[in-house]
Design a protein around this motif. Structure first.
Motif, PDB file in Angstrom:
ATOM      1  N   GLN A 105       1.484   4.328  -1.706  1.00  0.00           N
ATOM      2  CA  GLN A 105       1.722   5.722  -1.329  1.00  0.00           C
ATOM      3  C   GLN A 105       0.425   6.502  -1.139  1.00  0.00           C
ATOM      4  O   GLN A 105       0.348   7.441  -0.338  1.00  0.00           O
ATOM      5  CB  GLN A 105       2.617   6.434  -2.358  1.00  0.00           C
ATOM      6  CG  GLN A 105       2.066   6.491  -3.773  1.00  0.00           C
ATOM      7  CD  GLN A 105       2.539   5.328  -4.620  1.00  0.00           C
ATOM      8  OE1 GLN A 105       2.846   4.258  -4.072  1.00  0.00           O
ATOM      9  NE2 GLN A 105       2.612   5.523  -5.929  1.00  0.00           N
ATOM     10  N   ARG A 108      -0.729   5.687   2.282  1.00  0.00           N
ATOM     11  CA  ARG A 108       0.092   6.422   3.264  1.00  0.00           C
ATOM     12  C   ARG A 108      -0.390   7.867   3.387  1.00  0.00           C
ATOM     13  O   ARG A 108      -0.419   8.432   4.485  1.00  0.00           O
ATOM     14  CB  ARG A 108       1.569   6.425   2.854  1.00  0.00           C
ATOM     15  CG  ARG A 108       2.209   5.089   2.620  1.00  0.00           C
ATOM     16  CD  ARG A 108       2.296   4.225   3.871  1.00  0.00           C
ATOM     17  NE  ARG A 108       2.911   2.946   3.558  1.00  0.00           N
ATOM     18  CZ  ARG A 108       2.271   1.918   3.010  1.00  0.00           C
ATOM     19  NH1 ARG A 108       0.983   2.029   2.735  1.00  0.00           N
ATOM     20  NH2 ARG A 108       2.891   0.781   2.754  1.00  0.00           N
ATOM     21  N   SER A 111      -3.441   7.864   5.480  1.00  0.00           N
ATOM     22  CA  SER A 111      -3.125   7.658   6.896  1.00  0.00           C
ATOM     23  C   SER A 111      -2.558   8.919   7.524  1.00  0.00           C
ATOM     24  O   SER A 111      -2.829   9.219   8.695  1.00  0.00           O
ATOM     25  CB  SER A 111      -2.149   6.488   7.062  1.00  0.00           C
ATOM     26  OG  SER A 111      -0.858   6.827   6.575  1.00  0.00           O
ATOM     27  N   GLU A 309      -0.778   1.802   7.128  1.00  0.00           N
ATOM     28  CA  GLU A 309       0.677   1.986   7.070  1.00  0.00           C
ATOM     29  C   GLU A 309       1.438   0.675   7.015  1.00  0.00           C
ATOM     30  O   GLU A 309       2.668   0.681   6.937  1.00  0.00           O
ATOM     31  CB  GLU A 309       1.126   2.807   8.283  1.00  0.00           C
ATOM     32  CG  GLU A 309       0.615   4.243   8.258  1.00  0.00           C
ATOM     33  CD  GLU A 309       1.048   5.046   9.469  1.00  0.00           C
ATOM     34  OE1 GLU A 309       1.509   4.420  10.456  1.00  0.00           O
ATOM     35  OE2 GLU A 309       0.921   6.283   9.424  1.00  0.00           O
TER      36      GLU A 309
END
Length: 410
Positions: A105, A108, A111, A309
C-alpha cells in the motif's frame, strides 16, 4: 532711369510679399520644430535625417523584438523551473520506493503521487503563450507538444525541432523558444547490459548488474559500437583451475582482463558486477551492451508507476526499476538545468543588446536634432525681425504707392 507707377507699385508689393514669406517660414519652422521644411532647404542634411529616421525606426523595432523575446523566455523559464521542482519531488519518491520496510500500500501511495506529478509535467510541457501557441512545439506551435498515444501507450511529441528567432540588432538574432524534442525527448535512458547468458559450462545461474553507474557510463560511451553490433558482445571465459578472462566478441581485450574466479564472488569489470554460481569451470557467460535509447520523463514515470502498481513484482525488478527511474530523472533534470542556463545566457545578451540599442537611439536622436531641429531663440528672433521689417515695408509701400502726378499738381 525713369520709374513708372507700376514699377514702384510692384517693387513695393514684392518687398511686402517676400518679407511676409520669410516671417511665415520662420513661424512654420517654430511650429514644426525643424529648420528643414523641404529637402531643398538643405539637401545634404535632409538625406542624413532620412537615414537617421530609418535607423531609429529599425532600432525601435529591435527594441520591440527584445521585449517580446524577454517575455517568451520568461514564460519558458517559469515552466522549466516548475518542472524542475516536480522532477526533484519525483526523485525523492523514487528513492523512497527502495525502502525495504514499505508495504504494497505504501508503494501504491507513491505511484499515485508520481501519477499526479506526471500529469503536472504533461501540463507544463504543453504550456501556451499569450497567442495560444505551444512554446515547446517548435515551428508547429499550433500542435499540442505532447499527447498520450493509447496504441503505443507512450507520450509522443507532436511538434518539430525548430526555434523561432527574433532579430535584436543588425547582426544578432536569438531564439525565443526551445523545442520539446531537444529539452524532453532527446534524453539518454540508463545505459545497461543484456541479461547474462550461460553459453558453456555447468553454471547454475549468472547475472550482470551495474554496480557503479558513472564508471559504466564512461565505459559505455567509449566502447559502444553502433556500426558493428558484434563489438558490443562480451564473454566471461572460465578456464581450469580457477581463472577467468573477459573478452570482446571472442577476442582478448587490450590489455587483457584476467583474474581468479571464485564461485559466489562477483567479478568486477568497468562498473559491472558479474555473478556466476555453480560448477562453472570450464565455461562461458555472455552479455552485451544494450543499444542506447532516448526516453522522455513522462514515459519514464509511466514505466516506474507500472512497476510500483504490480502486486507480483519481485525485489530485483523493483530495484532495477528504481535505478532506471533515478538515472533517467537525473538526466532529464540535467537537461532542464542546461536549457535554463542557456536561457539565462540569452537574457544576458538580450539585456546587453537592449542597452546598446538605447544608447544608439540617444546618439542618433541627438545627431538628428543637430541636423534638423530649429533653434528656438534664433527662430523667435527671426520672426520678430521679419515682423518689424514687414511693418516698415508696409508703411513705406503705402506712402510710395499713394504718390502720383495729381498729388504733385495738388
Amino acid at each position: 532711369m525713369r520709374m513708372s507707377f507700376n514699377m514702384k507699385f510692384n517693387q513695393g508689393l514684392n518687398g511686402v510679399i517676400n518679407t511676409n514669406a520669410k516671417m511665415t517660414r520662420a513661424q512654420e519652422q517654430l511650429t514644426r520644430q525643424t529648420r528643414i521644411l523641404t529637402p531643398a532647404d538643405d539637401p545634404a542634411a535632409s538625406a542624413k535625417v532620412l537615414g537617421l529616421d530609418q535607423n531609429l525606426a529599425q532600432t525601435e523595432q529591435y527594441q520591440n523584438n527584445s521585449i517580446l523575446l524577454r517575455n517568451n523566455l520568461a514564460l519558458e523559464e517559469t515552466a522549466l523551473t516548475n518542472m524542475r521542482t516536480s522532477m526533484d519531488r519525483a526523485r525523492i519518491l523514487t528513492i523512497a520506493a527502495g525502502n525495504g520496510a514499505y508495504a504494497d500500500q505504501d508503494l501504491r501511495a507513491l505511484s499515485a503521487e508520481l501519477r499526479n506529478i506526471q500529469v503536472e509535467l504533461l501540463d507544463l510541457m504543453n504550456t501556451q503563450n499569450s497567442e495560444g501557441g505551444y512554446i515547446f512545439s517548435g515551428y508547429q506551435d499550433k500542435n499540442m507538444s505532447y499527447v498520450f498515444n493509447p496504441v503505443t501507450e507512450s507520450f509522443e511529441f507532436q511538434g518539430d525541432d525548430g526555434q523561432k528567432s527574433l532579430q535584436l540588432s543588425a547582426t544578432i538574432a536569438l531564439a525565443g523558444n526551445d523545442s520539446g524534442k531537444f529539452v524532453f525527448d532527446d534524453i539518454n535512458g540508463r545505459y545497461k547490459t543484456t541479461e547474462a547468458l550461460i553459453s558453456a559450462g555447468g553454471a547454475t545461474s549468472a547475472a550482470v548488474t551495474v554496480s557503479n553507474q558513472s564508471r559504466f557510463d564512461r565505459f559505455y560511451r567509449e566502447n559502444y559500437d553502433s556500426l558493428n553490433p558484434a563489438n558490443n558482445d562480451y564473454n566471461v571465459v572460465l578456464t581450469a583451475p580457477d581463472l577467468y578472462e573477459i573478452q570482446r566478441n571472442g577476442a582478448s581485450l587490450v590489455p587483457p582482463v584476467t583474474g581468479t574466479f571464485q564461485p559466489g564472488q562477483s567479478i568486477s569489470f568497468q562498473g559491472l558486477a558479474i555473478d556466476i554460481n555453480g560448477p562453472a569451470v570450464p565455461g562461458q557467460v555472455d552479455f552485451s551492451l544494450e543499444a542506447p535509447r532516448k526516453v522522455n520523463i513522462l514515459d519514464t514515470l509511466s514505466e516506474f508507476i507500472q512497476i510500483l502498481e504490480d502486486p507480483n513484482i519481485n525485489q530485483a525488478i523493483l530495484d532495477e526499476g528504481i535505478q532506471d527511474a533515478l538515472v533517467q530523472i537525473t538526466n532529464a533534470s540535467d537537461r532542464v538545468d542546461n536549457v535554463m542556463a542557456n536561457i539565462g545566457g540569452r537574457i544576458n545578451v538580450l539585456d546587453s543588446v537592449f542597452e546598446t540599442n538605447e544608447d544608439l537611439k540617444i546618439n542618433n536622436k541627438s545627431y538628428r536634432a543637430d541636423l534638423s531641429e530649429v533653434d528656438y531663440a534664433k527662430a523667435l528672433t527671426e520672426i520678430t525681425k521679419q515682423e518689424i521689417a514687414l511693418q516698415a515695408i508696409s508703411a513705406t509701400f503705402t506712402k510710395v504707392s499713394g504718390v502720383s502726378l495729381f498729388d504733385f499738381i495738388r
